[in-house]
Design an enzyme around this catalytic site. Structure first.
Site, PDB file in Angstrom:
ATOM      1  N   TRP A 121       1.415   5.710  -1.554  1.00  0.00           N
ATOM      2  CA  TRP A 121       1.303   6.763  -2.558  1.00  0.00           C
ATOM      3  C   TRP A 121       2.588   6.885  -3.360  1.00  0.00           C
ATOM      4  O   TRP A 121       3.242   7.928  -3.338  1.00  0.00           O
ATOM      5  CB  TRP A 121       0.958   8.092  -1.892  1.00  0.00           C
ATOM      6  CG  TRP A 121      -0.490   8.259  -1.617  1.00  0.00           C
ATOM      7  CD1 TRP A 121      -1.261   7.479  -0.810  1.00  0.00           C
ATOM      8  CD2 TRP A 121      -1.355   9.282  -2.134  1.00  0.00           C
ATOM      9  NE1 TRP A 121      -2.550   7.952  -0.795  1.00  0.00           N
ATOM     10  CE2 TRP A 121      -2.624   9.061  -1.588  1.00  0.00           C
ATOM     11  CE3 TRP A 121      -1.168  10.371  -2.991  1.00  0.00           C
ATOM     12  CZ2 TRP A 121      -3.725   9.882  -1.880  1.00  0.00           C
ATOM     13  CZ3 TRP A 121      -2.244  11.176  -3.267  1.00  0.00           C
ATOM     14  CH2 TRP A 121      -3.516  10.931  -2.734  1.00  0.00           C
ATOM     15  N   TYR A 162       0.829  -1.213   0.000  1.00  0.00           N
ATOM     16  CA  TYR A 162       0.000   0.000   0.000  1.00  0.00           C
ATOM     17  C   TYR A 162       0.868   1.271   0.000  1.00  0.00           C
ATOM     18  O   TYR A 162       1.912   1.290   0.655  1.00  0.00           O
ATOM     19  CB  TYR A 162      -0.900   0.025   1.250  1.00  0.00           C
ATOM     20  CG  TYR A 162      -1.726   1.276   1.294  1.00  0.00           C
ATOM     21  CD1 TYR A 162      -2.865   1.374   0.504  1.00  0.00           C
ATOM     22  CD2 TYR A 162      -1.344   2.385   2.044  1.00  0.00           C
ATOM     23  CE1 TYR A 162      -3.608   2.543   0.483  1.00  0.00           C
ATOM     24  CE2 TYR A 162      -2.081   3.554   2.023  1.00  0.00           C
ATOM     25  CZ  TYR A 162      -3.205   3.624   1.239  1.00  0.00           C
ATOM     26  OH  TYR A 162      -3.939   4.782   1.202  1.00  0.00           O
TER      27      TYR A 162
HETATM   28  N1  MGD Z   1      -1.820   8.173  12.398  1.00  0.00           N
HETATM   29  C1  MGD Z   1      -2.139   8.344  11.121  1.00  0.00           C
HETATM   30  N2  MGD Z   1      -1.538   7.607  10.177  1.00  0.00           N
HETATM   31  C2  MGD Z   1      -1.874   7.765   8.891  1.00  0.00           C
HETATM   32  C3  MGD Z   1      -2.821   8.738   8.491  1.00  0.00           C
HETATM   33  C4  MGD Z   1      -3.443   9.510   9.513  1.00  0.00           C
HETATM   34  O1  MGD Z   1      -4.305  10.377   9.230  1.00  0.00           O
HETATM   35  N3  MGD Z   1      -3.074   9.296  10.803  1.00  0.00           N
HETATM   36  N4  MGD Z   1      -3.138   8.875   7.165  1.00  0.00           N
HETATM   37  C5  MGD Z   1      -3.061   7.667   6.385  1.00  0.00           C
HETATM   38  C6  MGD Z   1      -3.313   7.877   4.962  1.00  0.00           C
HETATM   39  S1  MGD Z   1      -4.825   8.602   4.550  1.00  0.00           S
HETATM   40  C7  MGD Z   1      -2.466   7.462   3.995  1.00  0.00           C
HETATM   41  S2  MGD Z   1      -2.947   7.568   2.347  1.00  0.00           S
HETATM   42  C8  MGD Z   1      -1.159   6.841   4.328  1.00  0.00           C
HETATM   43  C9  MGD Z   1      -0.021   7.225   3.368  1.00  0.00           C
HETATM   44  O2  MGD Z   1       1.022   6.347   3.500  1.00  0.00           O
HETATM   45  P1  MGD Z   1       2.114   6.142   2.363  1.00  0.00           P
HETATM   46  O3  MGD Z   1       1.515   6.353   1.029  1.00  0.00           O
HETATM   47  O4  MGD Z   1       2.795   4.853   2.603  1.00  0.00           O
HETATM   48  O5  MGD Z   1       3.104   7.353   2.687  1.00  0.00           O
HETATM   49  P2  MGD Z   1       4.180   8.066   1.778  1.00  0.00           P
HETATM   50  O6  MGD Z   1       5.079   8.805   2.716  1.00  0.00           O
HETATM   51  O7  MGD Z   1       3.512   8.840   0.717  1.00  0.00           O
HETATM   52  O8  MGD Z   1       4.999   6.857   1.190  1.00  0.00           O
HETATM   53  C10 MGD Z   1       5.223   6.649  -0.152  1.00  0.00           C
HETATM   54  C11 MGD Z   1       6.625   6.051  -0.285  1.00  0.00           C
HETATM   55  O9  MGD Z   1       6.789   5.609  -1.626  1.00  0.00           O
HETATM   56  C12 MGD Z   1       8.049   6.049  -2.117  1.00  0.00           C
HETATM   57  N5  MGD Z   1       7.874   6.186  -3.566  1.00  0.00           N
HETATM   58  C13 MGD Z   1       7.304   7.181  -4.265  1.00  0.00           C
HETATM   59  N6  MGD Z   1       7.264   6.882  -5.579  1.00  0.00           N
HETATM   60  C14 MGD Z   1       7.811   5.653  -5.712  1.00  0.00           C
HETATM   61  C15 MGD Z   1       8.066   4.800  -6.827  1.00  0.00           C
HETATM   62  O10 MGD Z   1       7.776   5.112  -7.977  1.00  0.00           O
HETATM   63  N7  MGD Z   1       8.648   3.597  -6.561  1.00  0.00           N
HETATM   64  C16 MGD Z   1       9.006   3.227  -5.305  1.00  0.00           C
HETATM   65  N8  MGD Z   1       9.562   2.026  -5.137  1.00  0.00           N
HETATM   66  N9  MGD Z   1       8.786   4.014  -4.232  1.00  0.00           N
HETATM   67  C17 MGD Z   1       8.205   5.204  -4.444  1.00  0.00           C
HETATM   68  C18 MGD Z   1       8.335   7.342  -1.401  1.00  0.00           C
HETATM   69  O11 MGD Z   1       9.739   7.598  -1.377  1.00  0.00           O
HETATM   70  C19 MGD Z   1       7.728   7.068  -0.025  1.00  0.00           C
HETATM   71  O12 MGD Z   1       8.670   6.505   0.842  1.00  0.00           O
HETATM   72  O13 MGD Z   1      -0.781   7.175   5.667  1.00  0.00           O
HETATM   73  C20 MGD Z   1      -1.802   6.838   6.607  1.00  0.00           C
HETATM   74  N10 MGD Z   1      -1.294   6.970   7.952  1.00  0.00           N
HETATM   75  N1  MGD Z   2      -0.695  18.688   2.162  1.00  0.00           N
HETATM   76  C1  MGD Z   2      -1.171  17.431   2.210  1.00  0.00           C
HETATM   77  N2  MGD Z   2      -2.444  17.187   1.784  1.00  0.00           N
HETATM   78  C2  MGD Z   2      -2.933  15.918   1.841  1.00  0.00           C
HETATM   79  C3  MGD Z   2      -2.166  14.823   2.289  1.00  0.00           C
HETATM   80  C4  MGD Z   2      -0.846  15.107   2.752  1.00  0.00           C
HETATM   81  O1  MGD Z   2      -0.106  14.209   3.206  1.00  0.00           O
HETATM   82  N3  MGD Z   2      -0.387  16.403   2.697  1.00  0.00           N
HETATM   83  N4  MGD Z   2      -2.703  13.533   2.302  1.00  0.00           N
HETATM   84  C5  MGD Z   2      -3.850  13.292   1.413  1.00  0.00           C
HETATM   85  C6  MGD Z   2      -4.531  12.035   1.724  1.00  0.00           C
HETATM   86  S1  MGD Z   2      -3.811  10.575   1.240  1.00  0.00           S
HETATM   87  C7  MGD Z   2      -5.750  11.980   2.315  1.00  0.00           C
HETATM   88  S2  MGD Z   2      -6.533  10.487   2.564  1.00  0.00           S
HETATM   89  C8  MGD Z   2      -6.448  13.185   2.730  1.00  0.00           C
HETATM   90  C9  MGD Z   2      -6.996  13.012   4.143  1.00  0.00           C
HETATM   91  O2  MGD Z   2      -7.921  13.978   4.432  1.00  0.00           O
HETATM   92  P1  MGD Z   2      -8.507  14.066   5.932  1.00  0.00           P
HETATM   93  O3  MGD Z   2      -8.529  12.730   6.540  1.00  0.00           O
HETATM   94  O4  MGD Z   2      -9.789  14.784   5.845  1.00  0.00           O
HETATM   95  O5  MGD Z   2      -7.376  14.992   6.585  1.00  0.00           O
HETATM   96  P2  MGD Z   2      -6.884  15.302   8.070  1.00  0.00           P
HETATM   97  O6  MGD Z   2      -5.983  16.471   7.924  1.00  0.00           O
HETATM   98  O7  MGD Z   2      -6.321  14.096   8.710  1.00  0.00           O
HETATM   99  O8  MGD Z   2      -8.183  15.705   8.852  1.00  0.00           O
HETATM  100  C10 MGD Z   2      -8.947  16.858   8.495  1.00  0.00           C
HETATM  101  C11 MGD Z   2      -9.414  17.557   9.740  1.00  0.00           C
HETATM  102  O9  MGD Z   2     -10.287  16.724  10.472  1.00  0.00           O
HETATM  103  C12 MGD Z   2     -10.258  17.155  11.820  1.00  0.00           C
HETATM  104  N5  MGD Z   2     -10.667  16.042  12.682  1.00  0.00           N
HETATM  105  C13 MGD Z   2      -9.931  14.977  13.073  1.00  0.00           C
HETATM  106  N6  MGD Z   2     -10.677  14.160  13.863  1.00  0.00           N
HETATM  107  C14 MGD Z   2     -11.888  14.743  13.980  1.00  0.00           C
HETATM  108  C15 MGD Z   2     -13.110  14.403  14.657  1.00  0.00           C
HETATM  109  O10 MGD Z   2     -13.219  13.378  15.324  1.00  0.00           O
HETATM  110  N7  MGD Z   2     -14.159  15.247  14.499  1.00  0.00           N
HETATM  111  C16 MGD Z   2     -14.089  16.385  13.755  1.00  0.00           C
HETATM  112  N8  MGD Z   2     -15.190  17.123  13.627  1.00  0.00           N
HETATM  113  N9  MGD Z   2     -12.950  16.740  13.137  1.00  0.00           N
HETATM  114  C17 MGD Z   2     -11.879  15.932  13.225  1.00  0.00           C
HETATM  115  C18 MGD Z   2      -8.848  17.598  12.086  1.00  0.00           C
HETATM  116  O11 MGD Z   2      -8.854  18.758  12.913  1.00  0.00           O
HETATM  117  C19 MGD Z   2      -8.272  17.867  10.697  1.00  0.00           C
HETATM  118  O12 MGD Z   2      -7.791  19.169  10.539  1.00  0.00           O
HETATM  119  O13 MGD Z   2      -5.578  14.318   2.711  1.00  0.00           O
HETATM  120  C20 MGD Z   2      -4.853  14.429   1.478  1.00  0.00           C
HETATM  121  N10 MGD Z   2      -4.221  15.720   1.425  1.00  0.00           N
HETATM  122 MO    MO Z   3      -4.912   8.780   2.244  1.00  0.00          MO
END
Ligand code: MGD
Ligand code: MGD
Ligand code: MO
Length: 763
Positions: A116, A114
């Site tokens: 990005w 899994y």
């Molecule tokens: N506590 C907590 N944890 C969370 C979240 C949260 O809200 N709270 N958010 C979650 C969410 S929504 C998401 S989507 C995940 C994201 O989790 P990830 O998608 O695993 O996070 P990234 O840091 O984007 O990791 C992508 C990795 O892929 C590598 N990479 C990029 N391009 C390539 C490629 O072409 N080939 C290879 N081999 N590697 C590549 C980059 O160097 C990087 O190390 O994290 C989750 N984790």
């Molecule tokens: N710059 C940047 N943008 C991103 C990403 C990134 O890594 N960097 N990751 C992308 C990815 S993969 C994803 S999935 C999306 C995720 O998008 P989200 O999951 O929506 O993003 P978060 O910033 O984790 O949360 C949004 C807001 O929800 C509020 N929140 C948290 N828990 C609660 C709750 O229980 N109740 C209420 N009412 N509010 C709450 C927090 O204050 C936070 O500011 O973002 C995407 N956008």
């Molecule tokens: Mo995500």
């Protein structure tokens, strides 16, 4: 003379300035006409040549000497690696794949991987890995995501697959909202920085401007623990809420509609099933608790009169109820989504212009841009003969409990015994919860293989690390959902060191295993093929031949602007255009869910309390949010992300009263503890947070190099979070928040080692 060309990442399109000898990227910068460019763009150039790049194939010395097998030292920061040439690395890996397949079968290979990976459509890391593993007999895969994993399982029961597509692909545009919506209630706010990101990037960041325009005619109410969770220019009203209590407030809003005769009973009768079951629950007939605004106030801190007032305002005009993804990324998080659909159902505006329920504004940058996605070119993955899978967030359970089962979506999944894990394009030591548990689980496998650009904490757990060429070091093409242009991503420079395209890596491995990965084409031919195959599809736009596309730097994508939002046909005639749920309607009570007989999922939305027991030492709720200046963990080592650090660490924000009570001031170092682990962070005080609530961004690189001080000395929140499925129904990530304690740290300050390559050794 330097040369400038273009490229694309998930955080945007950008210009790449290349040195006059063509060997180095001097700068990456946004287009001057990008109205709201992401700061992360500037980090790409620095990341490309950073000392953390993996430049040669490397094998963990203990694995090299002792062979595959469990190893308690896997992931230990002082564990040395040996650099080897490609032939040796590929021979070792091919032998190991052969051994695991013969001894344990292909299901013992976990290739879910899994994450990005980069924005390019051809060098899409997961597609390439999956195609390779399929060519050698398959692998145990993972499904769903960390983003909205609970919703992906729950919502099909309520609105069916058709409804899921409507919800994702046809949300109203900001223009549509401006025209029709009186009130937008934004649960989880509308964070500007989140919308910098679109999977595949967007030609320009237009969403912020469109939202700002909409706010001139649409009132926005942000329900969040944080006042500045919504872009200031939107002039939103703020309703402060205790994290994790939105379900209670949504149930009380619905209770008010019913109690005051404001519910749309006609809509409920023709377009939904189960409203009576919900009414009975709201009255407390099933659990003895009436879901009044006063009841919700005690749980959420939102005054009862605010709840009543909001319900009345919602019923008096056109109202859109939006829920960010974050609400469901928590224990029983699916209930907030269920309750929001229920509230929107009782309001009766689903399918009306600018009304109803949406899920993703403020989470992803393509919402509200208002354009229909077209299919994009993809690299075919082949067929996976192995049928085993896990919901992606159950990775540690899979590694620890092979041979056992877990409940999922009303059924039961067998967990295979995994011997080899192959990760490419993701960073589980960023994304997964309870990293100490993950690290321990990984000591039990025979072999971990990681393809990476950088020595991420995941790479530093691997037995075999293969250096991959980045998006600036290979030719590709990209576009985001609903984008205006399919763009070229031409190679800017040669790969650093011995880094190679992953296409080449898999082709070399497949040859050693008598498999056919490349089908006789090289990577340039494949790039052209996936473009031409796309161009020939009947459902894709007229586009020029590949050579012209490449020369022109891209081709426009057609812009189908929706005149109306989701569910309009269903709204107009639910008999002629039913949803594909069992009843054909929106299921506010699902007999299917009820029939699963799960202890934590009912047929309708329910309130389940997840608050800490009174007297718990973990007296603050820590929100773990998406980082503003990076994408997850990507480019955390570069200047934009570094500029956000405090006392050299990832900041923890908390209310001045909470800080004062703990003797903390801005710039201090603090130790943050949960039942799972501990970290060091830099203190920032802010009265934009509710007292009792703290906040850290995800994505600081895991640094376990000084365990006597903290489990992570660099502020990775996932040493704190709980590795527990959202529910037995959905089994998604619960990473959005965790109960913590915060205390001053005055001890020895250990150096951060996370961005250094591991020690190298000779054999
Ligand atoms: N506590 C907590 N944890 C969370 C979240 C949260 O809200 N709270 N958010 C979650 C969410 S929504 C998401 S989507 C995940 C994201 O989790 P990830 O998608 O695993 O996070 P990234 O840091 O984007 O990791 C992508 C990795 O892929 C590598 N990479 C990029 N391009 C390539 C490629 O072409 N080939 C290879 N081999 N590697 C590549 C980059 O160097 C990087 O190390 O994290 C989750 N984790
Ligand atoms: N710059 C940047 N943008 C991103 C990403 C990134 O890594 N960097 N990751 C992308 C990815 S993969 C994803 S999935 C999306 C995720 O998008 P989200 O999951 O929506 O993003 P978060 O910033 O984790 O949360 C949004 C807001 O929800 C509020 N929140 C948290 N828990 C609660 C709750 O229980 N109740 C209420 N009412 N509010 C709450 C927090 O204050 C936070 O500011 O973002 C995407 N956008
Ligand atoms: Mo995500």
């Amino acid at each position: 003379m330097t040369r400038t060309q273009e490229s694309t990442a998930h955080w945007g399109t950008f210009q790449v300035e290349i040195s006059d000898d063509g060997r180095a990227v001097v700068e990456t910068r946004p287009y001057p006409d990008d109205p709201d460019a992401a700061p992360a763009i500037a980090a790409v150039a620095e990341g490309l040549r950073h000392p953390s790049r993996v430049t040669r194939p490397a094998v963990r010395r203990r694995w090299l000497e002792r062979g595959p097998g469990p190893d308690p030292l896997r992931g230990s920061p002082d564990d040395p690696y040996v650099e080897v040439d490609w032939d040796e690395a590929l021979d070792l890996l091919a032998d190991e794949l052969r051994r695991v397949r013969a001894a344990h079968g292909n299901r013992a290979i976990f290739g879910g991987s899994y994450g990005w990976g980069s924005a390019g459509r051809f060098h899409h890391a997961q597609s390439q890995l999956h195609r390779f593993l399929n060519s050698i007999g398959g692998y145990t895969r993972s499904i769903n995501d960390y983003s909205r994993g609970a919703s992906l399982v729950l919502l099909p029961h309520l609105i069916g697959p058709i409804g899921m597509r409507e919800l994702r692909n046809r949300p109203p545009s900001w223009g549509h909202i401006a025209e029709h919506t009186d009130l937008l209630i934004a649960f989880g706010g509308l964070r500007r920085s989140n919308t910098w990101v679109v999977p595949g990037g967007h030609d320009r960041h237009v969403g912020t401007r469109l939202a700002r325009d909409a706010a001139a005619s649409t009132r926005i109410v942000s329900v969040s623990a944080q006042r500045d969770d919504t872009l200031t220019e939107l002039d939103a009203e703020w309703v402060g809420i205790r994290p994790g209590t939105d379900t209670a407030v949504l149930l009380a809003l619905t209770h008010t509609l019913v109690a005051e005769g404001l519910a749309d009973d006609a809509f409920l009768a023709t377009h939904t099933v189960g409203a009576d079951r919900v009414r009975a629950y709201l009255r407390g007939e099933t659990d003895g608790v009436e879901k009044t605004p006063e009841w919700a106030e005690a749980l959420s801190g939102v005054p009862a009169r605010t709840i009543r007032d909001l319900a009345r305002r919602a019923a008096s005009g056109r109202t859109l109820v939006n829920v960010t993804y974050s609400l469901q990324r928590a224990e029983h998080g699916e209930q907030a989504v269920f309750a929001a659909v229920t509230f929107a159902g009782f309001l009766g505006q689903i399918g009306l212009p600018g009304g109803g329920f949406t899920h993703g504004y403020g989470s992803m940058g393509d919402y509200g841009v208002g354009v229909a996605p077209v299919p994009l070119p993809t690299f075919p993955q082949g067929r996976n003969p192995v049928t085993d899978f896990i919901p992606c967030a159950r990775i540690t359970d899979l590694l620890l409990h092979g041979g056992e089962t877990i409940p999922y979506d009303g059924g039961t999944l067998d967990l295979p015994d995994i011997r080899l894990v192959y990760w490419a394009g993701g960073n589980p030591f960023h994304h997964h919860q309870d990293l100490r548990r993950l690290s321990e689980a990984l000591t039990g496998v025979d072999t971990l293989v990681v393809n990476e650009f950088h020595w991420t904490p995941t790479a530093r757990h691997a037995d075999i690390v293969l250096p991959a060429a980045t998006g600036l070091e290979r030719d590709d093409l990209a576009a985001g959902a609903g984008d205006t242009r399919l763009r070229t991503m031409p190679r800017a420079v040669e790969p650093v060191g011995d880094a190679r395209e992953e296409f080449w890596i898999y082709d070399q491995l497949a040859r050693r295993l008598d498999a056919d990965y490349a089908e006789g084409r090289d990577s340039r031919e494949w790039l052209e093929k996936i473009y031409e195959d796309w161009r020939e599809r009947p459902d894709t736009p007229d586009a020029p031949p590949f050579a012209d596309f490449w020369r022109d730097g891209g081709t426009p994508l057609p812009q189908h602007h929706y005149r109306d939002g989701a569910f309009t046909d269903f709204r107009a005639d639910p008999v002629a255009h039913p949803l594909d749920t069992p009843s054909g309607r929106i299921e506010l009570f699902s007999a299917t869910l009820d029939g699963f007989g799960l202890d934590d999922t009912a047929g309708h939305a329910v309130w389940i309390d997840t608050a800490e027991a009174a007297g718990s030492p973990y007296d603050l709720q820590l929100l773990c949010t998406q980082p503003s200046h990076r994408l997850h963990s990507q480019l955390d080592m570069a200047a934009p992300s570094r500029s956000t650090k405090v006392a050299g660490r990832e900041p923890v924000r908390l209310h001045p009263e909470d800080a004062a009570a703990r003797g903390l001031t801005d710039g201090d170092l603090a130790i943050v503890r949960s039942a799972q682990g501990s970290l060091l962070a830099g203190v920032v005080t802010t009265d934009t947070l509710l007292p009792g609530v703290a906040r850290m961004h995800t994505g600081a690189w895991y640094d376990p190099s000084a365990p006597r001080i903290a489990d992570c000395i660099n502020g990775n929140v996932n040493v704190l979070t709980k590795d527990i499925g959202t529910s037995h129904l959905t089994q998604a990530s619960s990473g959005a928040r965790v109960a913590v304690s915060i205390a001053r740290y005055d001890g020895e300050v250990p150096p951060i080692r996370a961005y250094e390559p591991p020690p190298l050794a000779t054999r």
